[in-house]
Design a protein around this motif. Structure first.
Motif, PDB file in Angstrom:
ATOM      1  N   PRO A  30       0.820  -1.222   0.000  1.00 45.21           N
ATOM      2  CA  PRO A  30       0.000   0.000   0.000  1.00 45.21           C
ATOM      3  C   PRO A  30       0.851   1.269   0.000  1.00 45.21           C
ATOM      4  O   PRO A  30       1.889   1.335   0.671  1.00 45.21           O
ATOM      5  N   LYS A  31       0.421   2.241  -0.754  1.00 46.24           N
ATOM      6  CA  LYS A  31       1.150   3.509  -0.859  1.00 46.24           C
ATOM      7  C   LYS A  31       0.989   4.328   0.414  1.00 46.24           C
ATOM      8  O   LYS A  31      -0.059   4.333   1.050  1.00 46.24           O
ATOM      9  N   VAL A  47      -3.088  -1.871   4.899  1.00 45.36           N
ATOM     10  CA  VAL A  47      -1.970  -2.706   5.359  1.00 45.36           C
ATOM     11  C   VAL A  47      -2.496  -4.042   5.873  1.00 45.36           C
ATOM     12  O   VAL A  47      -1.935  -5.106   5.570  1.00 45.36           O
ATOM     13  N   LEU A  48      -3.591  -4.029   6.609  1.00 41.66           N
ATOM     14  CA  LEU A  48      -4.168  -5.276   7.111  1.00 41.66           C
ATOM     15  C   LEU A  48      -4.666  -6.150   5.967  1.00 41.66           C
ATOM     16  O   LEU A  48      -4.515  -7.380   6.014  1.00 41.66           O
ATOM     17  N   ASP A  49      -5.234  -5.545   4.931  1.00 39.50           N
ATOM     18  CA  ASP A  49      -5.647  -6.305   3.744  1.00 39.50           C
ATOM     19  C   ASP A  49      -4.437  -6.953   3.074  1.00 39.50           C
ATOM     20  O   ASP A  49      -4.484  -8.110   2.654  1.00 39.50           O
ATOM     21  N   TRP A  50      -3.337  -6.205   2.972  1.00 41.31           N
ATOM     22  CA  TRP A  50      -2.107  -6.721   2.382  1.00 41.31           C
ATOM     23  C   TRP A  50      -1.599  -7.928   3.190  1.00 41.31           C
ATOM     24  O   TRP A  50      -1.213  -8.948   2.615  1.00 41.31           O
ATOM     25  N   ASP A  56      -3.478 -15.626   3.196  1.00 42.13           N
ATOM     26  CA  ASP A  56      -4.262 -16.437   2.263  1.00 42.13           C
ATOM     27  C   ASP A  56      -3.348 -17.244   1.349  1.00 42.13           C
ATOM     28  O   ASP A  56      -3.634 -18.395   1.034  1.00 42.13           O
ATOM     29  N   CYS A  57      -2.240 -16.662   0.924  1.00 46.91           N
ATOM     30  CA  CYS A  57      -1.277 -17.370   0.075  1.00 46.91           C
ATOM     31  C   CYS A  57      -0.629 -18.523   0.830  1.00 46.91           C
ATOM     32  O   CYS A  57      -0.341 -19.571   0.244  1.00 46.91           O
ATOM     33  N   ARG A  58      -0.417 -18.327   2.083  1.00 47.44           N
ATOM     34  CA  ARG A  58       0.190 -19.377   2.903  1.00 47.44           C
ATOM     35  C   ARG A  58      -0.740 -20.579   3.012  1.00 47.44           C
ATOM     36  O   ARG A  58      -0.310 -21.724   2.965  1.00 47.44           O
TER      37      ARG A  58
END
Length: 66
Positions: A30-31, A47-50, A56-58
């Motif tokens: 995030p910028k 940031v929490l979404d990131w 989720d990828c894990r």
């Protein structure tokens, strides 16, 4: 809406400021928001979404977008 300081961001993400800047520049983080001439922050929800995307990828390693 909550804005995170550099210190708060580092505690949450555990990356160095230099690495965060590289990720931002690459469009992978995030910028930052410019709050004043020498003050920046990050939107906490972004940031929490990131971070959630990383989790989720894990849990689903077969995804190619991770």
């Amino acid at each position: 809406m909550r804005i995170l300081s550099k210190r708060q961001l580092k505690e949450l993400v555990l990356y160095s400021p230099q690495h965060i800047a590289r990720l931002e520049k690459a469009g992978q983080f995030p910028k930052r928001v410019h709050l004043g001439p020498s003050r920046v922050g990050w939107v906490e929800a972004e940031v929490l979404d990131w971070l959630q995307e990383r989790l989720d990828c894990r849990e689903a390693p077969s995804r190619h977008s991770c």
